[in-house]
Design a protein around this motif. Structure first.
Motif, PDB file in Angstrom:
ATOM      1  N   GLN A  82      73.055  13.647  22.945  1.00 34.31           N
ATOM      2  CA  GLN A  82      74.006  12.656  23.451  1.00 34.31           C
ATOM      3  C   GLN A  82      75.306  13.324  23.889  1.00 34.31           C
ATOM      4  OE1 GLN A  82      73.966   8.809  20.948  1.00 34.31           O
ATOM      5  NE2 GLN A  82      72.804  10.246  19.707  1.00 34.31           N
ATOM      6  N   HIS A  83      75.802  14.260  23.066  1.00 36.99           N
ATOM      7  CA  HIS A  83      77.055  14.962  23.381  1.00 36.99           C
ATOM      8  C   HIS A  83      76.928  15.723  24.705  1.00 36.99           C
ATOM      9  CE1 HIS A  83      80.626  17.593  22.068  1.00 36.99           C
ATOM     10  NE2 HIS A  83      80.147  18.202  23.138  1.00 36.99           N
ATOM     11  N   GLU A  84      75.820  16.473  24.844  1.00 36.21           N
ATOM     12  CA  GLU A  84      75.655  17.308  26.048  1.00 36.21           C
ATOM     13  C   GLU A  84      75.378  16.458  27.280  1.00 36.21           C
ATOM     14  OE1 GLU A  84      76.655  20.254  25.806  1.00 36.21           O
ATOM     15  OE2 GLU A  84      76.654  20.319  23.625  1.00 36.21           O
ATOM     16  N   THR A  85      74.614  15.394  27.131  1.00 36.27           N
ATOM     17  CA  THR A  85      74.347  14.515  28.278  1.00 36.27           C
ATOM     18  C   THR A  85      75.639  13.818  28.713  1.00 36.27           C
ATOM     19  OG1 THR A  85      72.061  14.265  27.551  1.00 36.27           O
ATOM     20  CG2 THR A  85      72.847  12.661  29.145  1.00 36.27           C
ATOM     21  N   ASP A  86      76.499  13.496  27.759  1.00 38.49           N
ATOM     22  CA  ASP A  86      77.827  12.951  28.086  1.00 38.49           C
ATOM     23  C   ASP A  86      78.581  13.883  29.041  1.00 38.49           C
ATOM     24  OD1 ASP A  86      77.977  10.532  26.783  1.00 38.49           O
ATOM     25  OD2 ASP A  86      79.252  11.233  25.126  1.00 38.49           O
ATOM     26  N   HIS A  87      78.515  15.195  28.779  1.00 42.94           N
ATOM     27  CA  HIS A  87      79.228  16.159  29.630  1.00 42.94           C
ATOM     28  C   HIS A  87      78.824  16.025  31.098  1.00 42.94           C
ATOM     29  CE1 HIS A  87      81.662  18.784  27.137  1.00 42.94           C
ATOM     30  NE2 HIS A  87      80.689  18.948  26.259  1.00 42.94           N
ATOM     31  N   LEU A  88      77.562  15.650  31.339  1.00 43.58           N
ATOM     32  CA  LEU A  88      77.060  15.592  32.713  1.00 43.58           C
ATOM     33  C   LEU A  88      77.608  14.387  33.472  1.00 43.58           C
ATOM     34  CD1 LEU A  88      73.379  16.666  31.957  1.00 43.58           C
ATOM     35  CD2 LEU A  88      75.411  18.087  32.285  1.00 43.58           C
ATOM     36  N   PRO A  97      78.728  21.888  33.313  1.00 39.24           N
ATOM     37  CA  PRO A  97      80.131  21.727  33.717  1.00 39.24           C
ATOM     38  C   PRO A  97      81.097  22.525  32.837  1.00 39.24           C
ATOM     39  CG  PRO A  97      79.242  19.683  32.800  1.00 39.24           C
ATOM     40  CD  PRO A  97      78.085  20.587  33.065  1.00 39.24           C
ATOM     41  N   GLN A  98      80.665  22.883  31.632  1.00 42.42           N
ATOM     42  CA  GLN A  98      81.518  23.679  30.737  1.00 42.42           C
ATOM     43  C   GLN A  98      81.641  25.130  31.189  1.00 42.42           C
ATOM     44  OE1 GLN A  98      79.408  22.169  26.966  1.00 42.42           O
ATOM     45  NE2 GLN A  98      81.527  22.516  26.340  1.00 42.42           N
ATOM     46  N   VAL A  99      80.806  25.542  32.154  1.00 42.71           N
ATOM     47  CA  VAL A  99      81.010  26.849  32.783  1.00 42.71           C
ATOM     48  C   VAL A  99      81.428  26.641  34.244  1.00 42.71           C
ATOM     49  CG1 VAL A  99      79.471  28.077  31.208  1.00 42.71           C
ATOM     50  CG2 VAL A  99      78.538  27.190  33.348  1.00 42.71           C
ATOM     51  N   GLY A 141      82.575  18.941  17.411  1.00 46.12           N
ATOM     52  CA  GLY A 141      83.497  19.807  18.134  1.00 46.12           C
ATOM     53  C   GLY A 141      82.908  20.044  19.504  1.00 46.12           C
ATOM     54  N   CYS A 142      83.591  20.867  20.309  1.00 43.30           N
ATOM     55  CA  CYS A 142      83.117  21.132  21.670  1.00 43.30           C
ATOM     56  C   CYS A 142      83.698  22.472  22.094  1.00 43.30           C
ATOM     57  CB  CYS A 142      83.612  20.013  22.589  1.00 43.30           C
ATOM     58  SG  CYS A 142      83.099  20.225  24.300  1.00 43.30           S
ATOM     59  N   LEU A 143      82.877  23.323  22.697  1.00 39.44           N
ATOM     60  CA  LEU A 143      83.363  24.654  23.105  1.00 39.44           C
ATOM     61  C   LEU A 143      84.477  24.553  24.152  1.00 39.44           C
ATOM     62  CD1 LEU A 143      80.018  26.684  23.216  1.00 39.44           C
ATOM     63  CD2 LEU A 143      81.868  26.899  21.539  1.00 39.44           C
ATOM     64  N   SER A 144      84.587  23.414  24.824  1.00 38.42           N
ATOM     65  CA  SER A 144      85.658  23.232  25.804  1.00 38.42           C
ATOM     66  C   SER A 144      86.925  22.645  25.184  1.00 38.42           C
ATOM     67  CB  SER A 144      85.184  22.321  26.941  1.00 38.42           C
ATOM     68  OG  SER A 144      84.157  22.967  27.663  1.00 38.42           O
TER      69      SER A 144
HETATM   70 NI    NI Z   1      80.908  19.718  24.344  1.00 35.06          NI
END
Ligand code: NI
Length: 176
Positions: free
Chosen positions: A136-142, A54-56, A94-97
């Motif tokens: 956990q961080h990346e799965t949260d994004h989904l 989703p970040q792209v 942090g987060c690239l978004s």
């Molecule tokens: Ni992130």
């Protein structure tokens, strides 16, 4: 790689595509491989340790990660699920978004991740600390969840100005 994929870039808060619940990946084909390749490139360019689809702007359940910065250590997780979480520790994320936003987040310190690889083969890994935190961080994004949803009250105050700037710059870009 299609022109469309080459044009994918990292989307920033408050882009609504970051807030959607993503759909499972069902086709393990060349398009998926090309998408993953583009995501890996963008993750390395942005010097991030992880990047979710989703970040792209792609609302599919997958992410890439790399905690060493060496390309050989890139990992891909498709349709990931987290299980058996243990422990809790607070650490900075942090987060690239969310450029220039760094907040303290409480996460489990140990967990199992079940996912599929690019061929659709299921695999399972157990990890601790940073590895487990990134999962956990990346799965949260989904699920459309951002670190903003998990930060504490003092970070809420500390990041207020930066978030307003990101909101203004998003509105500005939409106007153009
Ligand atoms: Ni992130």
């Amino acid at each position: 790689m299609s022109v469309e994929l080459q044009n994918l870039t990292i989307v920033h808060y408050p882009d609504p595509r970051l807030r959607k619940v993503c759909d499972p990946v069902t086709e393990f084909d060349g398009d998926l491989t090309a998408l993953v390749k583009r995501m890996r490139d963008l993750m390395h360019e942005g010097r991030g340790v992880g990047l979710a689809a989703p970040q792209v702007g792609v609302n599919k359940r997958l992410f890439v990660m790399n905690i060493t910065g060496e390309e050989k250590d890139d990992l891909v997780f498709i349709n990931p699920e987290i299980h058996d979480m243990h422990g809790v520790r607070e650490a900075e994320e942090g987060c690239l978004s969310l450029p220039d936003v760094h907040v303290q987040i409480r996460r489990a310190t140990e967990c199992t991740i079940k996912a599929r690889d690019l061929d659709g083969e299921p695999f399972e890994l157990r990890g601790e600390d940073l590895l487990c935190r990134v999962w956990q961080h990346e799965t949260d994004h989904l699920s459309g969840t951002l670190i903003l949803d998990r930060m504490g009250p003092s970070d809420k105050i500390a990041t207020k100005k930066k978030l307003k700037e990101l909101e203004a710059s998003y509105r500005e870009k939409r106007r153009r």
